[in-house]
Design a protein around this motif. Structure first.
Motif, PDB file in Angstrom:
ATOM      1  N   ILE A  31      15.323  50.877  -1.783  1.00 14.30           N
ATOM      2  CA  ILE A  31      15.740  52.194  -1.284  1.00 14.30           C
ATOM      3  C   ILE A  31      14.796  52.666  -0.186  1.00 14.30           C
ATOM      4  O   ILE A  31      15.224  53.203   0.842  1.00 14.30           O
ATOM      5  CB  ILE A  31      15.795  53.214  -2.437  1.00 14.30           C
ATOM      6  N   LEU A  32      13.487  52.440  -0.384  1.00 20.33           N
ATOM      7  CA  LEU A  32      12.498  52.850   0.617  1.00 20.33           C
ATOM      8  C   LEU A  32      12.696  52.098   1.925  1.00 20.33           C
ATOM      9  O   LEU A  32      12.636  52.696   3.008  1.00 20.33           O
ATOM     10  CB  LEU A  32      11.081  52.608   0.081  1.00 20.33           C
ATOM     11  N   LEU A  33      12.959  50.792   1.850  1.00 22.09           N
ATOM     12  CA  LEU A  33      13.180  49.997   3.064  1.00 22.09           C
ATOM     13  C   LEU A  33      14.418  50.473   3.816  1.00 22.09           C
ATOM     14  O   LEU A  33      14.409  50.584   5.052  1.00 22.09           O
ATOM     15  CB  LEU A  33      13.323  48.513   2.703  1.00 22.09           C
ATOM     16  N   ILE A  34      15.493  50.765   3.076  1.00 16.65           N
ATOM     17  CA  ILE A  34      16.717  51.248   3.714  1.00 16.65           C
ATOM     18  C   ILE A  34      16.474  52.593   4.395  1.00 16.65           C
ATOM     19  O   ILE A  34      16.931  52.835   5.515  1.00 16.65           O
ATOM     20  CB  ILE A  34      17.855  51.356   2.679  1.00 16.65           C
ATOM     21  N   LEU A  35      15.716  53.464   3.733  1.00 19.29           N
ATOM     22  CA  LEU A  35      15.392  54.760   4.334  1.00 19.29           C
ATOM     23  C   LEU A  35      14.545  54.582   5.589  1.00 19.29           C
ATOM     24  O   LEU A  35      14.743  55.285   6.587  1.00 19.29           O
ATOM     25  CB  LEU A  35      14.642  55.641   3.327  1.00 19.29           C
ATOM     26  N   LEU A  36      13.610  53.642   5.549  1.00 23.89           N
ATOM     27  CA  LEU A  36      12.743  53.421   6.711  1.00 23.89           C
ATOM     28  C   LEU A  36      13.545  52.981   7.924  1.00 23.89           C
ATOM     29  O   LEU A  36      13.395  53.527   9.018  1.00 23.89           O
ATOM     30  CB  LEU A  36      11.661  52.387   6.365  1.00 23.89           C
ATOM     31  N   TYR A  37      14.418  51.975   7.737  1.00 23.57           N
ATOM     32  CA  TYR A  37      15.142  51.513   8.916  1.00 23.57           C
ATOM     33  C   TYR A  37      16.292  52.441   9.288  1.00 23.57           C
ATOM     34  O   TYR A  37      16.851  52.338  10.390  1.00 23.57           O
ATOM     35  CB  TYR A  37      15.598  50.061   8.789  1.00 23.57           C
ATOM     36  N   SER A  38      16.656  53.380   8.391  1.00 25.09           N
ATOM     37  CA  SER A  38      17.694  54.356   8.728  1.00 25.09           C
ATOM     38  C   SER A  38      17.120  55.590   9.419  1.00 25.09           C
ATOM     39  O   SER A  38      17.719  56.121  10.354  1.00 25.09           O
ATOM     40  CB  SER A  38      18.445  54.791   7.462  1.00 25.09           C
ATOM     41  N   LEU A  39      15.952  56.063   8.957  1.00 27.13           N
ATOM     42  CA  LEU A  39      15.419  57.346   9.420  1.00 27.13           C
ATOM     43  C   LEU A  39      14.283  57.219  10.429  1.00 27.13           C
ATOM     44  O   LEU A  39      14.020  58.163  11.175  1.00 27.13           O
ATOM     45  CB  LEU A  39      14.926  58.166   8.214  1.00 27.13           C
ATOM     46  N   LEU A  40      13.609  56.065  10.445  1.00 25.12           N
ATOM     47  CA  LEU A  40      12.510  55.904  11.401  1.00 25.12           C
ATOM     48  C   LEU A  40      12.990  55.951  12.852  1.00 25.12           C
ATOM     49  O   LEU A  40      12.397  56.678  13.663  1.00 25.12           O
ATOM     50  CB  LEU A  40      11.742  54.603  11.120  1.00 25.12           C
ATOM     51  N   PRO A  41      14.053  55.221  13.237  1.00 28.87           N
ATOM     52  CA  PRO A  41      14.501  55.307  14.635  1.00 28.87           C
ATOM     53  C   PRO A  41      14.878  56.719  15.085  1.00 28.87           C
ATOM     54  O   PRO A  41      14.444  57.150  16.159  1.00 28.87           O
ATOM     55  CB  PRO A  41      15.700  54.349  14.674  1.00 28.87           C
ATOM     56  N   PRO A  42      15.668  57.487  14.310  1.00 34.23           N
ATOM     57  CA  PRO A  42      15.980  58.855  14.762  1.00 34.23           C
ATOM     58  C   PRO A  42      14.749  59.732  14.947  1.00 34.23           C
ATOM     59  O   PRO A  42      14.740  60.613  15.814  1.00 34.23           O
ATOM     60  CB  PRO A  42      16.872  59.411  13.638  1.00 34.23           C
ATOM     61  N   ALA A  43      13.701  59.487  14.138  1.00 37.81           N
ATOM     62  CA  ALA A  43      12.488  60.298  14.250  1.00 37.81           C
ATOM     63  C   ALA A  43      11.601  59.852  15.406  1.00 37.81           C
ATOM     64  O   ALA A  43      10.947  60.689  16.056  1.00 37.81           O
ATOM     65  CB  ALA A  43      11.702  60.235  12.933  1.00 37.81           C
ATOM     66  N   VAL A  44      11.577  58.556  15.682  1.00 38.19           N
ATOM     67  CA  VAL A  44      10.643  57.999  16.670  1.00 38.19           C
ATOM     68  C   VAL A  44      11.257  57.901  18.066  1.00 38.19           C
ATOM     69  O   VAL A  44      10.534  57.994  19.060  1.00 38.19           O
ATOM     70  CB  VAL A  44      10.148  56.614  16.185  1.00 38.19           C
ATOM     71  N   ASN A  45      12.575  57.743  18.155  1.00 34.55           N
ATOM     72  CA  ASN A  45      13.215  57.560  19.466  1.00 34.55           C
ATOM     73  C   ASN A  45      12.856  58.640  20.482  1.00 34.55           C
ATOM     74  O   ASN A  45      12.546  58.313  21.637  1.00 34.55           O
ATOM     75  CB  ASN A  45      14.733  57.464  19.304  1.00 34.55           C
ATOM     76  N   PRO A  46      12.887  59.941  20.132  1.00 31.14           N
ATOM     77  CA  PRO A  46      12.510  60.956  21.131  1.00 31.14           C
ATOM     78  C   PRO A  46      11.090  60.791  21.661  1.00 31.14           C
ATOM     79  O   PRO A  46      10.822  61.083  22.837  1.00 31.14           O
ATOM     80  CB  PRO A  46      12.656  62.283  20.356  1.00 31.14           C
ATOM     81  N   ILE A  47      10.177  60.321  20.819  1.00 31.29           N
ATOM     82  CA  ILE A  47       8.797  60.079  21.256  1.00 31.29           C
ATOM     83  C   ILE A  47       8.773  58.937  22.272  1.00 31.29           C
ATOM     84  O   ILE A  47       8.062  58.991  23.284  1.00 31.29           O
ATOM     85  CB  ILE A  47       7.900  59.755  20.047  1.00 31.29           C
ATOM     86  N   ILE A  48       9.571  57.907  22.016  1.00 35.66           N
ATOM     87  CA  ILE A  48       9.662  56.779  22.947  1.00 35.66           C
ATOM     88  C   ILE A  48      10.228  57.245  24.281  1.00 35.66           C
ATOM     89  O   ILE A  48       9.738  56.869  25.349  1.00 35.66           O
ATOM     90  CB  ILE A  48      10.525  55.650  22.347  1.00 35.66           C
ATOM     91  N   TYR A  49      11.283  58.078  24.231  1.00 38.31           N
ATOM     92  CA  TYR A  49      11.850  58.595  25.478  1.00 38.31           C
ATOM     93  C   TYR A  49      10.784  59.304  26.315  1.00 38.31           C
ATOM     94  O   TYR A  49      10.698  59.117  27.532  1.00 38.31           O
ATOM     95  CB  TYR A  49      12.964  59.608  25.197  1.00 38.31           C
ATOM     96  N   CYS A  50       9.974  60.119  25.640  1.00 38.49           N
ATOM     97  CA  CYS A  50       9.016  60.981  26.351  1.00 38.49           C
ATOM     98  C   CYS A  50       7.812  60.215  26.888  1.00 38.49           C
ATOM     99  O   CYS A  50       7.320  60.510  27.979  1.00 38.49           O
ATOM    100  CB  CYS A  50       8.547  62.113  25.440  1.00 38.49           C
ATOM    101  N   PHE A  51       7.321  59.246  26.131  1.00 39.25           N
ATOM    102  CA  PHE A  51       6.069  58.590  26.510  1.00 39.25           C
ATOM    103  C   PHE A  51       6.254  57.224  27.169  1.00 39.25           C
ATOM    104  O   PHE A  51       5.331  56.713  27.793  1.00 39.25           O
ATOM    105  CB  PHE A  51       5.160  58.445  25.281  1.00 39.25           C
ATOM    106  N   LYS A  52       7.441  56.638  27.044  1.00 36.42           N
ATOM    107  CA  LYS A  52       7.656  55.320  27.640  1.00 36.42           C
ATOM    108  C   LYS A  52       8.618  55.355  28.819  1.00 36.42           C
ATOM    109  O   LYS A  52       8.874  54.328  29.433  1.00 36.42           O
ATOM    110  CB  LYS A  52       8.184  54.332  26.585  1.00 36.42           C
ATOM    111  N   THR A  53       9.177  56.532  29.133  1.00 36.34           N
ATOM    112  CA  THR A  53      10.080  56.674  30.273  1.00 36.34           C
ATOM    113  C   THR A  53       9.397  57.507  31.340  1.00 36.34           C
ATOM    114  O   THR A  53       9.101  58.686  31.124  1.00 36.34           O
ATOM    115  CB  THR A  53      11.397  57.347  29.837  1.00 36.34           C
ATOM    116  N   GLN A  54       9.142  56.911  32.488  1.00 35.40           N
ATOM    117  CA  GLN A  54       8.329  57.552  33.514  1.00 35.40           C
ATOM    118  C   GLN A  54       8.922  58.870  34.003  1.00 35.40           C
ATOM    119  O   GLN A  54       8.213  59.860  34.135  1.00 35.40           O
ATOM    120  CB  GLN A  54       8.132  56.600  34.701  1.00 35.40           C
TER     121      GLN A  54
END
Length: 321
Positions: free
Chosen positions: A275-298
């Motif tokens: 259950i923890l693994l499924i939650l990680l791969y389900s919820l980690l991208p939605p939480a981390v994607n905006p950070i990637i947009y901001c810091f990895k997109t010039q």
């Protein structure tokens, strides 16, 4: 016939079976914090791109579609499990559970197709850059993203309809933090359960593996194009333009592939770990994607820095006056 089929009126979200009640408050607070991060981050990206007209380009429009999808996924999955641990309310109506199941799998499929559009955007930009302005426009990207939202609809409706047609005569306990196909159909009976499971697996593989095949081809071609470049500076600059897409794609696919491969080779997890693994791969991208947009997109990062500097100067002027 199964006489007790009509007696099943609701499901109960179990969450983590091994979690002690003394940690319920902490877990609910953690889920609530994750939801705030998902909501704030993705709403910020949507608002920021809409406000900054110079960011309204094909690449960032794809980011917006993905941000909307991530926001919807967090909203569909997290409130109920927060309610379960915070207010001890884990009951979901029978049809409410199927509705949540539809959106869980539908939004996951949409993500896969949006990542395909994202890979196509980078493939054209790097491998055939001279044709990029003509091939990839805001209108074309909007149409492609529209298809990404539309294609999985009929497949997911079929999956839900087949699951609804099964007789449910076992427990109403959902051993998961939200209603998904496996946890629901594991409570079904009859000879059709295996048929439904195989059909669902084929549709899921279509929604995941078809985009993944094109994504792998695109990024392989991109890497080859980068390697062929004579300038080291050009290679670094080109790689930086597709690094956000690579990070986002890896976050979505790699954990899923790990779980599937582990199950295939016979490596089993405890129910809580699964259950923890499924939650990680389900919820980690939605939480981390905006950070990637901001810091990895010039463009986004530079616009943010410029806005922050302007705001700071404006505050200093007001203070000095």
């Amino acid at each position: 016939m199964y006489s007790n089929v009509t007696q099943l009126r609701s499901f109960f979200i179990l969450g983590f079976p091994g979690l002690s009640p003394q940690y319920y408050g902490l877990v609910s607070a953690l889920f609530f914090f994750i939801y705030l991060i998902i909501a704030a981050g993705n709403i910020f990206i949507l608002s920021f791109v809409m406000y900054e007209r110079h960011l309204q380009k094909p690449t960032y429009l794809v980011f917006c579609h993905l941000a909307l999808n991530d926001l919807m996924f967090g909203t569909v999955t997290l409130p109920k499990i927060i309610s379960k641990y915070w207010f001890d309310d884990g009951v979901v109506s029978f049809y409410g559970c199927f509705t949540q199941m539809f959106f869980v799998h539908y939004l996951g499929s949409v993500t896969s197709f949006i990542l395909l559009v994202m890979a196509l955007d980078r493939f054209v930009a790097i491998c055939v850059p001279l044709r990029y302005p003509g091939l990839i426009t805001n209108s074309i990207i909007s149409v492609l993203c529209g298809f990404a939202w539309f294609i999985p609809v009929s497949l997911m409706v079929t999956i839900v309809y087949q699951a609804l047609s099964l007789p449910y005569c076992k427990s109403n306990i959902i051993a998961q933090c939200y209603c998904d196909h496996i946890s629901i159909t594991s409570q079904a009976c009859g000879e059709d359960v295996k048929t439904v499971a195989v059909t669902t697996l084929c549709m899921a593989m279509f929604c995941l593996l078809l985009p993944l095949t094109f994504i792998l081809f695109s990024y392989a071609a991109i890497i080859v194009s980068i390697i062929k470049m004579h300038s080291a500076t050009g290679r670094r600059k080109t790689l930086s333009t597709c690094s956000p897409q690579l990070f986002i794609t890896c976050l979505f696919y790699l954990p899923r592939c790990f779980v599937y491969v582990a199950n295939t080779v016979g490596f089993s997890f405890s129910l809580d770990v699964r259950i923890l693994l499924i939650l990680l791969y389900s919820l980690l991208p939605p939480a981390v994607n905006p950070i990637i947009y901001c810091f990895k997109t010039q463009d986004i990062k530079q616009t943010l820095i410029r806005r922050l500097k302007t705001s700071r100067i404006g505050v200093q002027i007001k203070v000095s006056l």
